[in-house]
Design a protein around this motif. Structure first.
Motif, PDB file in Angstrom:
ATOM      1  N   LEU B 136       0.697  -1.282  -0.047  1.00 62.88           N
ATOM      2  CA  LEU B 136      -0.080  -0.077  -0.068  1.00 62.88           C
ATOM      3  C   LEU B 136       0.832   1.096   0.049  1.00 62.88           C
ATOM      4  O   LEU B 136       0.605   2.126  -0.951  1.00 62.88           O
ATOM      5  N   TYR B 139       2.770   1.921  -3.065  1.00 63.19           N
ATOM      6  CA  TYR B 139       2.132   2.000  -4.526  1.00 63.19           C
ATOM      7  C   TYR B 139       1.087   3.186  -4.305  1.00 63.19           C
ATOM      8  O   TYR B 139       0.552   3.288  -5.355  1.00 63.19           O
ATOM      9  N   THR B 140       1.168   3.944  -3.310  1.00 59.34           N
ATOM     10  CA  THR B 140       0.290   5.171  -3.154  1.00 59.34           C
ATOM     11  C   THR B 140       1.358   6.319  -2.871  1.00 59.34           C
ATOM     12  O   THR B 140       1.885   6.960  -3.845  1.00 59.34           O
ATOM     13  N   ASN B 141       1.745   6.644  -1.814  1.00 58.34           N
ATOM     14  CA  ASN B 141       2.519   7.488  -1.533  1.00 58.34           C
ATOM     15  C   ASN B 141       4.035   7.679  -1.966  1.00 58.34           C
ATOM     16  O   ASN B 141       4.651   8.658  -2.438  1.00 58.34           O
ATOM     17  N   TYR B 142       4.477   6.139  -2.048  1.00 56.70           N
ATOM     18  CA  TYR B 142       5.813   6.019  -2.539  1.00 56.70           C
ATOM     19  C   TYR B 142       5.862   5.792  -4.162  1.00 56.70           C
ATOM     20  O   TYR B 142       6.905   5.151  -4.562  1.00 56.70           O
ATOM     21  N   LEU B 143       4.663   5.719  -4.932  1.00 56.78           N
ATOM     22  CA  LEU B 143       4.729   5.496  -6.381  1.00 56.78           C
ATOM     23  C   LEU B 143       5.638   6.259  -6.916  1.00 56.78           C
ATOM     24  O   LEU B 143       6.375   5.656  -7.842  1.00 56.78           O
ATOM     25  N   TYR B 144       5.738   7.274  -6.527  1.00 60.81           N
ATOM     26  CA  TYR B 144       6.607   8.195  -7.495  1.00 60.81           C
ATOM     27  C   TYR B 144       8.065   8.031  -7.442  1.00 60.81           C
ATOM     28  O   TYR B 144       8.792   7.659  -8.407  1.00 60.81           O
ATOM     29  N   PRO B 145       8.734   8.064  -6.250  1.00 60.87           N
ATOM     30  CA  PRO B 145      10.001   7.362  -5.985  1.00 60.87           C
ATOM     31  C   PRO B 145      10.090   6.010  -6.639  1.00 60.87           C
ATOM     32  O   PRO B 145      11.187   5.734  -7.332  1.00 60.87           O
ATOM     33  N   GLU B 147       8.685   4.627  -8.972  1.00 64.53           N
ATOM     34  CA  GLU B 147       8.691   4.667 -10.483  1.00 64.53           C
ATOM     35  C   GLU B 147      10.152   5.265 -11.086  1.00 64.53           C
ATOM     36  O   GLU B 147      10.770   4.468 -12.022  1.00 64.53           O
ATOM     37  N   ILE B 148      10.683   6.006 -10.374  1.00 66.60           N
ATOM     38  CA  ILE B 148      11.957   6.978 -10.603  1.00 66.60           C
ATOM     39  C   ILE B 148      12.975   5.517 -10.630  1.00 66.60           C
ATOM     40  O   ILE B 148      13.919   5.635 -11.329  1.00 66.60           O
ATOM     41  N   ALA B 149      12.858   4.827  -9.243  1.00 68.82           N
ATOM     42  CA  ALA B 149      13.877   3.775  -9.133  1.00 68.82           C
ATOM     43  C   ALA B 149      13.748   2.827 -10.233  1.00 68.82           C
ATOM     44  O   ALA B 149      14.935   2.528 -10.834  1.00 68.82           O
ATOM     45  N   ALA B 151      12.983   3.600 -13.454  1.00 65.56           N
ATOM     46  CA  ALA B 151      13.537   4.210 -14.419  1.00 65.56           C
ATOM     47  C   ALA B 151      15.305   4.232 -14.313  1.00 65.56           C
ATOM     48  O   ALA B 151      15.781   4.027 -15.335  1.00 65.56           O
ATOM     49  N   ILE B 152      15.778   4.150 -12.857  1.00 63.19           N
ATOM     50  CA  ILE B 152      17.242   4.295 -12.997  1.00 63.19           C
ATOM     51  C   ILE B 152      17.762   2.932 -13.357  1.00 63.19           C
ATOM     52  O   ILE B 152      18.856   2.778 -13.842  1.00 63.19           O
TER      53      ILE B 152
END
Lengths: 479, 220
Positions: B136, B139-145, B147-149, B151-152
């Motif tokens: 949870l 995939y909610t509050n930490y979704l953005y970081p 996804e960036i991880a 991409a890295i």
């Protein structure tokens, strides 16, 4: 919980990531030695993302994903700057790579990922996103530096950049962990409110020092500048151009987010450290640049000196001081891009025009481009009426207003020393005989882009008000 | 009480297998003891209600990494005597590092010097799922970081391939068509030379005699 507004706020980033992945896949199917599809799609992506950013830019500051993303005026302006610079950088790179015969589609994909990293860094509002954005940017840049495998200089530069960059990331992370340990939060806003009343905690000061070391390294401020000359000189010129322009905007944004948004209550602490970094950078950069014979190395030391100047605006600690720094960094990125663009223009297959001697007698070979280089050099030196003068003038004015008259005097002193090596290039171009009169071979796009780049510095220099007003307005809202 | 007993059993097993892992002579046994170490520590994590970490440790490390490790150990011919050399030489440094690590661990446990927050672990009931809580948050509050991880990692893959992949042209494959169509003039060039006078030095003379008057040049 995430809502649709969260997704809409980060739509430019999502679009960028999607397009980068799409181009990566399409590129593998392309047999075109000029990689036209990859190149045009990359440029299109930049244009569309720029439009998305300007269209979605909110009236008020918007936050997303539990305050780990911020979209404010500063973010919009810096991102647009990154797109414009990225567009020109891709154009120059495409010409360079075609001419030097190692054009690869991955170059543009990695470039797009680097720009994505810059966007993330500019909009970061928690320690986690700052760090991840920085890593995405740095990793792409390391790979781009190393990409020309036949060049040993590039491999050496990549190795140095990678090892020192990894160390700086470690330092930054260490400092962040200390700040997290004290405040118990990754969100920059929460950190600022938590430490507002008590900044005397020794661990917090330690954390600040390590974070500052990380920032100084990424900006290339003395004494954390060791990588700058070697990496600038060793990298292929198009990569030097790429990493000497737009990433500076992102590094500036990182400094703003961490120091101003997160650690503003510790202004007294970081102000002193920035004063030392700034004086050392201006002194080392300007004095060492004089003795350089390689123009890429000279521009690297000039970059160090410019970073020293940039820090002056930051350390004044006022909203208009930050605006001055922002104005400075955008202009610096433009000038740096133009100067490396000139090095690309003079080079041809198996030949890099990276020695100062290659600029001898340029006015006889091409009066127009000698004039462009003259604008760039005068602008970098800070001679009125070119744009570089206004950048320096505004930062100094804010510095004097903030009460640092002695520091402003020091900055002027070192700038005057710096004028020497810029004028030296102009002397070589106009008063020396050329070693060879080979005609300059460059495509129409290249000539056009460089002319636009040079003239922008002249025209914006004649009316600097608009850009300056934008910088001031976004900063006064933020502060 | 039972929980404490379980903890002590697994801790003892962990320490024992970790010790054996570095002292045992056979590398295959060492790898097997490492697997046992992972198992015991994942059991301890289960006691701390960190089920997700425990599962990942078993699945990723025991299931994937250690299997690869075993392959490597079994396939490589490792010279054991060479690896055991210099034990006495490095012993003082090793002891020093060990003491430093023990000291810093002691400092961390007694932290309070820095005024850090130290909370005791909150206990949950049996139906609480650590995995779904992590999911949870991720995939909610930490979704953005998160996804960036991702991409890295993608950039890391692209960079690794772009830096190491060689184009097919540079591979050294044979082209039978060209080999058959080759002519003698492509490989061998006969150069007419004047006869050189013999030098006075007898050694020079013998050297000159052995020279061949044809220059052979390989076509690239």
């Amino acid at each position: 919980m995430i809502s649709i507004t969260d997704i809409m706020t980060v739509a430019p980033e999502i679009f960028m990531l999607t397009m980068a992945c799409l181009i990566l896949v399409l590129d593998t199917f392309s047999n075109d030695p000029q990689r036209r599809l990859t190149y045009y799609l990359s440029q299109l992506t930049l244009v569309v993302t720029a439009v998305l950013v300007s269209q979605l830019s909110p009236e008020q500051t918007a936050y997303a994903f539990g305050n780990s993303y911020i979209d404010d005026g500063m973010a919009t302006v810096l991102k647009e700057g990154v797109f414009i610079i990225g567009f020109f950088a891709f154009l120059y790179s495409h010409e360079y790579l075609k001419e030097h015969g190692w054009l690869k589609g991955e170059y543009f994909v990695l470039g797009l990922f680097a720009i994505l990293g810059e966007m993330i860094l500019i909009s970061a509002y928690s320690l986690l996103t700052v760090y991840l954005g920085l890593e995405l940017l740095s990793l792409s840049l390391y790979a781009m530096v190393a990409m020309h495998r036949k060049s040993t200089a590039a491999s050496e530069a990549a190795m140095k950049y990678f090892v020192l960059g990894a160390m700086a990331s470690g330092m930054l992370l260490y400092g962040m962990s200390m700040i997290y340990g004290v405040t118990g939060s990754l969100q920059l806003e929460t950190i600022a409110t938590t430490i507002e009343n008590d900044t005397s905690n020794i661990l917090l000061v330690f954390g600040l020092v390590f974070v500052l070391v990380g920032i100084a390294f990424k900006l290339g401020a003395v004494p954390f500048h060791m990588w700058v000359p070697d990496v600038y000189q060793g990298s292929p010129t198009c990569v030097t151009l790429f990493l000497a322009s737009a990433p500076k905007l992102a590094a500036f944004a990182m400094a703003m987010r961490l120091l101003v948004d997160g650690l503003q209550p510790m202004l007294d602490n970081w102000q002193q450290m920035l004063i030392i970094l700034s004086i050392l950078s201006m002194a080392t950069g300007n004095i060492v640049a004089i003795s350089q014979t390689n123009i890429k190395r000279m521009l690297a030391y000039s970059a160090i000196a410019h970073i020293g100047f940039l820090l002056l605006g930051l350390l004044s600690g006022t909203a208009s001081g930050y605006a001055g720094s922002m104005f400075y960094v955008i202009i610096y990125a433009l000038m740096s891009m133009g100067a490396f663009g000139m090095v690309i223009l003079l080079g041809r297959k198996d030949f890099e025009a990276d020695e100062l001697a290659h600029f001898k007698g340029l006015s006889d070979r091409s009066p127009w481009f000698a004039f462009m280089m003259l604008i760039l050099m005068f602008s970098m030196a800070g001679v009125p009426p070119f744009l570089g003068f206004w950048a320096k003038w505004f930062v100094l004015k804010e510095l004097v207003d903030a009460g640092f008259v002695w520091l402003a005097a020091t900055a002027v002193f070192f700038s005057i020393i710096g004028v020497y090596y810029y004028l030296h290039v102009i002397k070589l171009m106009y008063f020396d005989k050329a070693d060879s009169m080979t005609a300059i071979k460059a495509s129409k796009q290249m000539r056009f882009a460089l002319s636009v780049n040079g003239l922008a510095l002249l025209i914006l220099g004649l009316m600097p008000g608009a850009l300056l007003a934008i910088c001031i307005s976004v900063m006064s809202i933020a502060a | 009480m039972i929980e404490q007993t379980v903890f002590y059993i697994f801790s003892a097993l962990l320490l024992m297998s970790a010790g054996l892992m570095i002292t045992v002579r056979n590398p295959v046994f060492a790898a097997l003891f490492l697997i046992l170490t992972f198992f015991s520590s994942s059991a301890i994590w289960l006691l701390l209600e960190a089920e997700f970490l425990a599962i990942t440790l078993v699945v990723v490390y025991v299931g994937a990494v250690m299997v690869l490790f075993m392959f490597v150990v079994m396939m490589l011919d490792i010279n054991l005597s060479a690896m055991r050399e210099g034990f006495a030489k490095y012993l003082p440094i090793g002891v020093l590092v060990a003491i430093l690590m023990a000291l810093s661990m002691g400092l961390v446990i007694n932290a309070g010097e820095f005024g850090l927050v130290s909370d005791s672990i909150q206990r949950h009931s049996a139906d609480y799922s650590n995995t779904s809580e992590l999911g949870l948050a991720l995939y909610t509050n930490y979704l953005y970081p998160f996804e960036i991880a991702g991409a890295i990692l993608l950039v890391a893959i692209i960079a690794a391939i772009a830096l190491t992949m060689r184009s097919p042209r540079s591979t050294k494959t044979q082209k039978p068509g060209n080999q058959v169509a080759v002519k003698s003039t492509d490989r061998l060039r006969i150069v007419k030379m004047k006869v050189e006078k013999p030098a006075d030095d007898p050694e020079e003379v013998s050297k000159k005699d052995s020279e061949v008057t044809t220059v052979v040049k390989e076509s690239p």
